[in-house]
Scaffold this active site. Sequence first.
Site, PDB file in Angstrom:
ATOM      1  N   TYR A 280       0.809  -1.208   0.000  1.00  0.00           N
ATOM      2  CA  TYR A 280       0.000   0.000   0.000  1.00  0.00           C
ATOM      3  C   TYR A 280       0.850   1.269   0.000  1.00  0.00           C
ATOM      4  CZ  TYR A 280      -4.096  -2.936   0.728  1.00  0.00           C
ATOM      5  OH  TYR A 280      -5.091  -3.874   0.582  1.00  0.00           O
TER       6      TYR A 280
ATOM      7  N   LYS B 136       2.619 -14.742   5.382  1.00  0.00           N
ATOM      8  CA  LYS B 136       2.882 -15.774   4.383  1.00  0.00           C
ATOM      9  C   LYS B 136       4.394 -15.985   4.342  1.00  0.00           C
ATOM     10  CE  LYS B 136       1.645 -18.563   1.132  1.00  0.00           C
ATOM     11  NZ  LYS B 136       0.697 -19.673   1.288  1.00  0.00           N
TER      12      LYS B 136
ATOM     13  N   ASP C 241      -3.280 -17.768   4.392  1.00  0.00           N
ATOM     14  CA  ASP C 241      -4.358 -18.433   3.655  1.00  0.00           C
ATOM     15  C   ASP C 241      -5.182 -19.315   4.594  1.00  0.00           C
ATOM     16  OD1 ASP C 241      -1.863 -19.651   3.682  1.00  0.00           O
ATOM     17  OD2 ASP C 241      -2.234 -20.888   1.948  1.00  0.00           O
TER      18      ASP C 241
ATOM     19  N   ASP D 210      -6.465  -5.954   5.403  1.00  0.00           N
ATOM     20  CA  ASP D 210      -7.560  -5.431   4.595  1.00  0.00           C
ATOM     21  C   ASP D 210      -8.522  -6.562   4.242  1.00  0.00           C
ATOM     22  OD1 ASP D 210      -9.063  -3.784   3.003  1.00  0.00           O
ATOM     23  OD2 ASP D 210      -7.525  -3.416   1.505  1.00  0.00           O
TER      24      ASP D 210
END
Lengths: 483, 483
Positions: free
Chosen positions: B128, B175, B208, B232
């Site tokens: 971002y 991740k 995930d 988000d």
Amino acid sequence: MSEKRKITVAYGDGIGPEIMQATLDILIAAGAQVETEVIEIGEKVFRKGISTGIEPGSWESLKKNKVFLKAPITTPQGGGFKSLNVATRTTLGLFANVRPCRSFFPYVPTNHPLTDMVIIRENEEDLYAGIEHQQTNEVVQSLKLISRPGSEKIIRYAFEYARVYGRRKVTCMTKDNIMKQTDGLFHKIFDEVAREYPEIENHHMIIDIGSAIIADRPHSLDVVVTENLYGDIISDIAAQVTGSVGLGGSANIGEEVAMFEAIHGSAPDISGLDIANPSGLINAACMMLVHINQQKVAEKIKNAWLKTIEDGIHTTDIYNKDSLRKVWTQEFAKEVILRLGQEPVRLRPVHYNEGDTMSKIKITKHPKAKKELVGVDVFLDWDEDGRDPNKLGEVLEKIKRHGLNFTMITNRGVKVYPDGHPETFCSDHWRCRFVTEKNNKSISHDQILSLLHEIKEAGYDFIKTENLYTFDGEKGYSLAQGE
Amino acid sequence: MSEKRKITVAYGDGIGPEIMQATLDILIAAGAQVETEVIEIGEKVFRKGISTGIEPGSWESLKKNKVFLKAPITTPQGGGFKSLNVATRTTLGLFANVRPCRSFFPYVPTNHPLTDMVIIRENEEDLYAGIEHQQTNEVVQSLKLISRPGSEKIIRYAFEYARVYGRRKVTCMTKDNIMKQTDGLFHKIFDEVAREYPEIENHHMIIDIGSAIIADRPHSLDVVVTENLYGDIISDIAAQVTGSVGLGGSANIGEEVAMFEAIHGSAPDISGLDIANPSGLINAACMMLVHINQQKVAEKIKNAWLKTIEDGIHTTDIYNKDSLRKVWTQEFAKEVILRLGQEPVRLRPVHYNEGDTMSKIKITKHPKAKKELVGVDVFLDWDEDGRDPNKLGEVLEKIKRHGLNFTMITNRGVKVYPDGHPETFCSDHWRCRFVTEKNNKSISHDQILSLLHEIKEAGYDFIKTENLYTFDGEKGYSLAQGE
């Protein structure tokens, strides 16, 4: 179809051999025109010291037959072993991960009984390219790459998949309200390709909202196409909410070679007991048959399998009080075979269209835009003068800049010079932007090298550079927050 | 508490004034020690031509009072308007987005009645930062930045939040099995900070799987801390599955200034009708009171609000056949005030601990590692010779390399030279790695400039560079897939 198609098959580890046997029995009984060539993968190969779990010679079989039906394998504990799937994907360029997520309610419990979606995930690009650098004490970066051909390939595949599988809608998910260039490119190519499929509905969703929809009302989605990271996340959400991990198949598709497997693992704890559920591999085999243009056989097997589930003929994993009979792995296969030619009544039967999903996966030759070098972002590691951007700015205003204007400094993307806010927290990682003095006049690589030389001479550690280009006059770079 | 704390308040647009009035009435009745200073934001300000929707002078009020209770605003259609929240976040360095997601079952329908989790999302870094570049015809990139201080700040805030709000567990989601350096840093700092809070359980999940858990059994989670993009996505999933968007508050926390608001928008269609539900802003105001160390008042209001909901006193948005009475906005506030001092019976009451969530949000002075320049990744735009990596490799083997070894070429992260696979699809975006000739001997910036000069002289367009550094002898860069 008279000629048999040769396919490469691996029996894998754990329950692999049992479920592969069951699956192949069904394929043959259904009249699939396939002939198997068996390769060895998994534990035995790892034990020989081959870190990828596949013999070097086996690649030849894959490249020749181009279709790989793979049972699950066990990767031994301990270091030094690599992921066979990663090796296969990168070696053979498997660009698409295809993951159908269908509910089989009431036979498998779920809050979302009407779900029947497919996630088509780009498999080679994005942050998963693994290009990471640390260049200051405080900041680490990872590079997200999105390419035009990579995006076009996966998006075309999604529409071709929808066409052959008789699906009505393709939804693209990105975060292009933030990542206007990378995700913006993916979205733009989606819109371009969608126009070639007027008979298929198309739709775009921001990934955060899309993820929430998959979590809460997945039945509203059909085919979803998305980038690697987003696809990774939503595949797991969809599998979880449909409760179909134990029954699902998946495919990894390349331009030449494709691999089909069950989603679940090798379950060594129940290996050899003939109690495993072969459904995941059966469903993967159906995807394989569609891929090699044997749709009618795929349809026959899938509908017989759905009828078997619906008739309450269940392996122990899904057996419950409403089941009719608990069966062994090979017995389950026999029951499917008995039902070949039948269609389910409560569960929706499948119907596939004729046509090759791969024939149109060609990349459009895109006209090359006129590219001009117009500046450079020079990144510095700087931790002096209380990290006051004005101090850094003052020095950079003074150095010799060889025909380049110094326009701004950002820190973590926020403009801090000129006219920054003193409240902005500054890390030791600074981006300094230099652009051509004359509007639209391009610069040379030599000018950049001369500038870098001056920056170095002024005592700064330049840690990375990003050239600024225009393409047909359009800026190929984003402006800063506050610029 | 005798002295009143001054807070900045904005009534916003649409239903903003009504729900703000209701909220402030409750605050005063409950004995909150606050005094309001009102600023103008939103439509009226946009109409004056101020693109951020906030008057320049209002920043002074925010910086002085340091606490901002904000009603929703309407951003006019059409170009040129910026997000007020983005302006506030970047200008004031609001590093944490705090989003509680609690189910209020059976008063608000949900499949997940026991959910009571809080998502604490990093708000300034990650993809971002908006640093994007296109440097070839085919490939676009976005830079993901993760910093040590940025990560430490958000993670410390998450643990401090858990401490003051009496929560038991903090779960970190990344991740890092793929992004070993960026997400690896976030995870590592999480482990470091967690050790300082032995009384709070800590836990890490791959994003995930974490997203799937939030979608399917969010009640198993408590406080979740994560990076910007992941946060988000999971914020939207959590809001959706708990069905609490209409009732939720959120906070954006900076080291100096903090902003509190409802999650929902300004709903201009029901503006002025006195039917809006003020709960989102009431809940945000409770978070504000905890933030300024008025926990007891926050507790009193929150429990009275829970009791009101539980008693079936409902505004029209959640009114249903099991409700006792439908009330207007201001009437709802009066009912909450009537119940000040009471606790809910079916819904779990809240109890906050004493203590300042912000006092320990200090960044550990981290010892600087010894940094050495050991090479450079040079990226080229190259589209000749059928994009055969061996052709490119041959030329680079021959150029003068000024004390650097040429070790490999990758394309989209996959090694294509030496010993690439002919099946690997190659874009026009190539990374060429050059490292110091002598193990552990550092190189100079001049060597890099000389090398770039040679590459340019050989006719190549170098589009970007990434210097390779070691930190205390550890490589600060990832190896390629296949390297």
